[in-house]
Design an enzyme around this catalytic site. Structure first.
Site, PDB file in Angstrom:
ATOM      1  N   HIS A   1      10.039 -23.919   9.027  1.00  0.00           N
ATOM      2  CA  HIS A   1       9.106 -24.610   9.921  1.00  0.00           C
ATOM      3  C   HIS A   1       7.641 -24.460   9.520  1.00  0.00           C
ATOM      4  CE1 HIS A   1      12.119 -24.557  13.520  1.00  0.00           C
ATOM      5  NE2 HIS A   1      12.619 -25.103  12.431  1.00  0.00           N
TER       6      HIS A   1
ATOM      7  N   CYS B   1       3.381  -2.942   3.978  1.00  0.00           N
ATOM      8  CA  CYS B   1       2.582  -1.767   4.324  1.00  0.00           C
ATOM      9  C   CYS B   1       3.367  -1.012   5.388  1.00  0.00           C
ATOM     10  CB  CYS B   1       1.165  -2.139   4.776  1.00  0.00           C
ATOM     11  SG  CYS B   1       1.015  -3.075   6.303  1.00  0.00           S
TER      12      CYS B   1
ATOM     13  N   ASP C   1       0.875  -1.171   0.000  1.00  0.00           N
ATOM     14  CA  ASP C   1       0.000   0.000   0.000  1.00  0.00           C
ATOM     15  C   ASP C   1       0.914   1.224   0.000  1.00  0.00           C
ATOM     16  OD1 ASP C   1       0.867   0.386   2.634  1.00  0.00           O
ATOM     17  OD2 ASP C   1      -1.118   0.178   3.525  1.00  0.00           O
ATOM     18  N   HIS C   2       0.324   2.402   0.133  1.00  0.00           N
ATOM     19  CA  HIS C   2       1.103   3.641   0.085  1.00  0.00           C
ATOM     20  C   HIS C   2       2.174   3.705   1.170  1.00  0.00           C
ATOM     21  CE1 HIS C   2      -2.339   4.176   2.723  1.00  0.00           C
ATOM     22  NE2 HIS C   2      -1.598   5.032   3.400  1.00  0.00           N
TER      23      HIS C   2
ATOM     24  N   ARG D   1       8.246 -33.281  10.791  1.00  0.00           N
ATOM     25  CA  ARG D   1       7.227 -32.958  11.795  1.00  0.00           C
ATOM     26  C   ARG D   1       6.516 -31.646  11.476  1.00  0.00           C
ATOM     27  NH1 ARG D   1      12.053 -31.185  13.943  1.00  0.00           N
ATOM     28  NH2 ARG D   1      11.992 -29.261  15.149  1.00  0.00           N
ATOM     29  N   HIS D   2       7.209 -30.764  10.771  1.00  0.00           N
ATOM     30  CA  HIS D   2       6.605 -29.480  10.410  1.00  0.00           C
ATOM     31  C   HIS D   2       5.507 -29.658   9.360  1.00  0.00           C
ATOM     32  CE1 HIS D   2       9.755 -27.699  12.770  1.00  0.00           C
ATOM     33  NE2 HIS D   2      10.679 -28.244  12.007  1.00  0.00           N
TER      34      HIS D   2
ATOM     35  N   THR E   1       3.239  -1.175   8.676  1.00  0.00           N
ATOM     36  CA  THR E   1       3.697  -2.060   9.750  1.00  0.00           C
ATOM     37  C   THR E   1       3.879  -3.500   9.303  1.00  0.00           C
ATOM     38  OG1 THR E   1       1.443  -2.621  10.438  1.00  0.00           O
ATOM     39  CG2 THR E   1       2.485  -0.693  11.509  1.00  0.00           C
ATOM     40  N   GLY E   2       3.272  -3.892   8.207  1.00  0.00           N
ATOM     41  CA  GLY E   2       3.262  -5.284   7.763  1.00  0.00           C
ATOM     42  C   GLY E   2       2.130  -6.080   8.372  1.00  0.00           C
TER      43      GLY E   2
END
Length: 145
Positions: A98, A65, A8-9, A132-133, A67-68
């Site tokens: 993982h 963005c 975004d901006h 296992r993951h 903050t993400g």
């Protein structure tokens, strides 16, 4: 690898830096916007990037963005997406190894281009460990139905 990227901006400048790195690393980049500093809504970018990853049009995605956080929340609403917010290199490695994260999210107001490029490089080169993951990621997939 083909990478769908969007912002975004609030992530426009960081996206430009990340695109340069991806191109230098030899990845094919498809830019889903935004392309100007004009205000836009992050879901309008997150959903097309997520759909490109889920459909196989792109191998991985990167969303940015301020903050993400918001753009990652929007991407994770798309079934099959495992978007991970990473602002450090350990998390970038772990989310791939993982969790088989297929979209990386970052915040331009949180980290600078140097660290972001380190995170992207690790995200792109780290493979899913499986084992296992894989069982755990498989349980996430059943929640989407």
């Amino acid at each position: 690898m083909k990478v769908a990227i969007g912002c975004d901006h609030g992530g426009l400048n960081l996206k430009a830096s990340v695109k340069e790195l991806l191109n230098a690393l030899g990845h094919e980049v498809e830019d889903f916007g935004c392309h100007t500093p004009d205000s836009c809504d992050y879901p309008d970018i997150a959903v097309p990037v997520a759909n490109a990853v889920v459909s196989g049009q792109a191998d991985r995605g990167i969303l940015i963005c301020g903050t993400g956080i918001g753009i990652g929340i929007a991407a994770n609403k798309i079934a099959g997406i495992r978007a991970a917010l990473c602002h450090d290199t350990f998390s970038a490695h772990a989310c791939r190894e993982h969790n088989d994260a297929n979209i990386l999210t970052m915040g331009e107001r949180v980290i600078g281009p140097g660290l972001a490029n380190d995170i992207v490089a690790i995200f792109m080169k780290t493979e899913f460990e499986g084992g296992r993951h894989a069982r755990r990621v498989g349980k996430i997939k059943t929640l989407e139905k």
